[in-house]
Scaffold this active site. Sequence first.
Site, PDB file in Angstrom:
ATOM      1  CD  GLN A  17      -2.955   1.233   2.263  1.00  0.00           C
ATOM      2  OE1 GLN A  17      -3.551   2.269   2.495  1.00  0.00           O
ATOM      3  NE2 GLN A  17      -3.258   0.116   2.890  1.00  0.00           N
ATOM      4  CG  LEU A  72      12.185  -6.681 -15.543  1.00  0.00           C
ATOM      5  CD1 LEU A  72      12.211  -7.075 -17.016  1.00  0.00           C
ATOM      6  CD2 LEU A  72      12.504  -5.180 -15.411  1.00  0.00           C
ATOM      7  CE  LYS A  75      16.190 -11.167  -5.566  1.00  0.00           C
ATOM      8  NZ  LYS A  75      15.498 -11.806  -4.452  1.00  0.00           N
ATOM      9  CG  PHE A  97      11.692  -3.929  -2.764  1.00  0.00           C
ATOM     10  CD1 PHE A  97      10.589  -4.735  -3.046  1.00  0.00           C
ATOM     11  CD2 PHE A  97      12.370  -3.355  -3.825  1.00  0.00           C
ATOM     12  CE1 PHE A  97      10.184  -4.955  -4.339  1.00  0.00           C
ATOM     13  CE2 PHE A  97      11.972  -3.572  -5.129  1.00  0.00           C
ATOM     14  CZ  PHE A  97      10.873  -4.375  -5.390  1.00  0.00           C
ATOM     15  CE  LYS A 137      11.602  -8.419   4.751  1.00  0.00           C
ATOM     16  NZ  LYS A 137      11.238  -9.663   4.066  1.00  0.00           N
ATOM     17  CD  GLU A 140      -1.569   1.765   8.433  1.00  0.00           C
ATOM     18  OE1 GLU A 140      -1.514   2.002   7.227  1.00  0.00           O
ATOM     19  OE2 GLU A 140      -1.487   2.647   9.307  1.00  0.00           O
ATOM     20  CG  ASP A 169       0.345   0.721   4.755  1.00  0.00           C
ATOM     21  OD1 ASP A 169       1.554   0.634   5.030  1.00  0.00           O
ATOM     22  OD2 ASP A 169      -0.435  -0.234   4.873  1.00  0.00           O
ATOM     23  N   GLY A 248      -7.751  19.778  20.224  1.00  0.00           N
ATOM     24  CA  GLY A 248      -7.269  21.131  20.480  1.00  0.00           C
ATOM     25  C   GLY A 248      -8.004  21.740  21.657  1.00  0.00           C
ATOM     26  N   GLY A 249      -8.289  23.020  21.554  1.00  0.00           N
ATOM     27  CA  GLY A 249      -8.930  23.713  22.660  1.00  0.00           C
ATOM     28  C   GLY A 249     -10.450  23.639  22.634  1.00  0.00           C
ATOM     29  CD  GLN A 250     -12.495  25.591  19.853  1.00  0.00           C
ATOM     30  OE1 GLN A 250     -13.400  25.805  20.650  1.00  0.00           O
ATOM     31  NE2 GLN A 250     -11.706  26.554  19.417  1.00  0.00           N
ATOM     32  CD  GLN A 273     -16.221  27.260  16.561  1.00  0.00           C
ATOM     33  OE1 GLN A 273     -17.398  27.238  16.236  1.00  0.00           O
ATOM     34  NE2 GLN A 273     -15.271  27.672  15.757  1.00  0.00           N
TER      35      GLN A 273
HETATM   36  N1  CAO Z   1      12.065  -9.607  -9.457  1.00  0.00           N
HETATM   37  C1  CAO Z   1      12.848 -10.310  -8.615  1.00  0.00           C
HETATM   38  N2  CAO Z   1      12.830 -10.184  -7.277  1.00  0.00           N
HETATM   39  C2  CAO Z   1      11.959  -9.292  -6.776  1.00  0.00           C
HETATM   40  C3  CAO Z   1      11.108  -8.523  -7.586  1.00  0.00           C
HETATM   41  C4  CAO Z   1      11.187  -8.718  -8.994  1.00  0.00           C
HETATM   42  N3  CAO Z   1      10.425  -8.024  -9.826  1.00  0.00           N
HETATM   43  N4  CAO Z   1      10.362  -7.738  -6.794  1.00  0.00           N
HETATM   44  C5  CAO Z   1      10.726  -8.010  -5.525  1.00  0.00           C
HETATM   45  N5  CAO Z   1      11.680  -8.938  -5.504  1.00  0.00           N
HETATM   46  C6  CAO Z   1      12.354  -9.503  -4.335  1.00  0.00           C
HETATM   47  C7  CAO Z   1      13.152  -8.507  -3.549  1.00  0.00           C
HETATM   48  O1  CAO Z   1      14.361  -8.251  -4.205  1.00  0.00           O
HETATM   49  C8  CAO Z   1      13.342  -9.241  -2.221  1.00  0.00           C
HETATM   50  O2  CAO Z   1      14.367 -10.185  -2.361  1.00  0.00           O
HETATM   51  P1  CAO Z   1      15.475 -10.534  -1.223  1.00  0.00           P
HETATM   52  O3  CAO Z   1      14.830 -10.249   0.106  1.00  0.00           O
HETATM   53  O4  CAO Z   1      15.769 -11.951  -1.490  1.00  0.00           O
HETATM   54  O5  CAO Z   1      16.623  -9.661  -1.457  1.00  0.00           O
HETATM   55  C9  CAO Z   1      12.043 -10.055  -2.109  1.00  0.00           C
HETATM   56  O6  CAO Z   1      11.386  -9.919  -3.387  1.00  0.00           O
HETATM   57  C10 CAO Z   1      11.111  -9.657  -1.012  1.00  0.00           C
HETATM   58  O7  CAO Z   1      10.982  -8.282  -0.873  1.00  0.00           O
HETATM   59  P2  CAO Z   1      10.426  -7.635   0.468  1.00  0.00           P
HETATM   60  O8  CAO Z   1      11.366  -7.803   1.596  1.00  0.00           O
HETATM   61  O9  CAO Z   1      10.084  -6.248   0.159  1.00  0.00           O
HETATM   62  O10 CAO Z   1       9.048  -8.449   0.702  1.00  0.00           O
HETATM   63  P3  CAO Z   1       8.343  -9.056   2.002  1.00  0.00           P
HETATM   64  O11 CAO Z   1       7.070  -9.598   1.487  1.00  0.00           O
HETATM   65  O12 CAO Z   1       9.206 -10.000   2.744  1.00  0.00           O
HETATM   66  O13 CAO Z   1       8.074  -7.815   2.949  1.00  0.00           O
HETATM   67  C11 CAO Z   1       7.176  -5.660   3.552  1.00  0.00           C
HETATM   68  C12 CAO Z   1       6.999  -6.932   2.729  1.00  0.00           C
HETATM   69  C13 CAO Z   1       6.094  -4.679   3.145  1.00  0.00           C
HETATM   70  C14 CAO Z   1       7.095  -5.969   5.044  1.00  0.00           C
HETATM   71  C15 CAO Z   1       8.580  -5.053   3.214  1.00  0.00           C
HETATM   72  O14 CAO Z   1       8.660  -4.873   1.840  1.00  0.00           O
HETATM   73  C16 CAO Z   1       8.867  -3.736   3.910  1.00  0.00           C
HETATM   74  O15 CAO Z   1       9.156  -3.689   5.113  1.00  0.00           O
HETATM   75  N6  CAO Z   1       8.846  -2.649   3.115  1.00  0.00           N
HETATM   76  C17 CAO Z   1       9.194  -1.324   3.620  1.00  0.00           C
HETATM   77  C18 CAO Z   1       8.112  -0.762   4.456  1.00  0.00           C
HETATM   78  C19 CAO Z   1       6.807  -0.727   3.740  1.00  0.00           C
HETATM   79  O16 CAO Z   1       6.654  -0.134   2.700  1.00  0.00           O
HETATM   80  N7  CAO Z   1       5.803  -1.325   4.369  1.00  0.00           N
HETATM   81  C20 CAO Z   1       4.427  -1.038   3.993  1.00  0.00           C
HETATM   82  C21 CAO Z   1       3.870  -1.956   3.116  1.00  0.00           C
HETATM   83  S1  CAO Z   1       2.200  -1.539   2.950  1.00  0.00           S
HETATM   84  O17 CAO Z   1       1.508  -2.194   4.317  1.00  0.00           O
END
Ligand code: CAO
Length: 416
Positions: A17, A72, A75, A97, A137, A140, A169, A248-250, A273
């Site tokens: 998100q 895409l 990797k 990420f 990581k 929200e 988010d 606030g103050g209201q 108010q």
């Molecule tokens: N091709 C190849 N690899 C890809 C790719 C693609 N197109 N897109 C993503 N990946 C890979 C990443 O490189 C990563 O690989 P490694 O960890 O092996 O290096 C892997 O996918 C996982 O990515 P991630 O860590 O972002 O994913 P997750 O599901 O484990 O975690 C989240 C999700 C949201 C907790 C984490 O991304 C995060 O903390 N993000 C920052 C904070 C954030 O934005 N959080 C809010 C999300 S909305 O609630």
Amino acid sequence: MSKPLEGIKIIDFTHVQAGPACTQLLAWFGADVIKVERPGSGDVTRNQLRDVPDADALYFTMLNSNKRSLTLDTKTPQGKEVLEKLIKESDVMVENFGPGALDRMGFSWARIQELNPGMIMASVKGFSEGHHYEDLKVYENVAQCAGGAASTTGFWDGPPTVSAAALGDSNTGMHLAIGILTALMSRQKSGKGQKVAVSMQDAVLNLCRVKLRDQQRLDKLGFLKEYPQYPHGKFTDVVPRGGNAGGGGQPGWVLKCKGWETDPNAYIYFTVQDHAWPPICKALGKEEWIEDPAYNTPDARQDKIFDIFATIEEWLKDKTKFEAVDYLRKFDIPCAPVLSMKEIAEDKSLRDSGSIVEVDHPKRGKYLTVGSPIKFSDLKPEIKASPLLGEHTDEVLAQLGYTKEQIAEMHAAKAV
Ligand code: CAO
């Protein structure tokens, strides 16, 4: 009419998100947003909480409208090559990420600058760089807890409470959009790109600044006059949860209306108010309070504010929330009905203003989404359907100069 961000090319390496909310906003305003997704699966929200089998979930469609989708595998060597080309041709790259993922993929900030010194690299992380939790990581509610929202939300006799509003988010995404637009303005002057980062903790804290204000007042005074705990309850040394009190103050509170026993949203928010005290008294038929020194100043009212709210509730007992607000608005009293999501979905004014829009999706049919909350005199963003997974892969690759044969090879190698 050309859109303000037309000509700005954005690599949207975001998911879930926080990041998608940011890039969606920029897409509405005309940027060419290319969402890069993993082949086969794509953004995890495509599959989360599906309500229509085999169609992208609303979670995805409501955060990814007006974008193009390129699958895409970044990797693989071919995937990396495509991403490099894209970086060279784009203005902005947005990612959210987990910490370190982009570096591990081989696209550190240093490498991106080497490829395109004008690139604006925008990131969302849970915590800011150098923070002792920078490796975490974050989702929200984690951010709401770390940013001060949860400890200050809810009732004093209940646990810390998270808000339904996406403070961690979408709010972080909005902050990032402001950062990106600022960096684009800066680049116009300097020709240089830069890194823009917003942490979810900081974005939540930015919305909780009045609670930091209150902490400092509490440190000095030992009490907070506008909180329900004053003057009858006890304060500790931390800002308490204030229930539905006005920030606030209201003074204000959520008050029961006719039907509250069966309808969970038969309530209004009522604000006392200060300068509206005489009209409030007139509206409630309590004219005797207007000049009464026991009532006619905020200080005098403070220790009986809940008795005042009880009197207003008594008055509200035979009125629906809509009847009450229609009456109170004539007296200029800041108030509103507590609206359910069903009522919001059906609200004509929100539809007319484009704040809620109906979009047609090729697989799921019509659905509602939230349109631009920002209104312009010269732009009315048209909200389009979100892209299917990989819908624009061949188109984007062809625009990057790949031949049909090369594109077919990439498909065969599962790099796209
Ligand atoms: N091709 C190849 N690899 C890809 C790719 C693609 N197109 N897109 C993503 N990946 C890979 C990443 O490189 C990563 O690989 P490694 O960890 O092996 O290096 C892997 O996918 C996982 O990515 P991630 O860590 O972002 O994913 P997750 O599901 O484990 O975690 C989240 C999700 C949201 C907790 C984490 O991304 C995060 O903390 N993000 C920052 C904070 C954030 O934005 N959080 C809010 C999300 S909305 O609630």
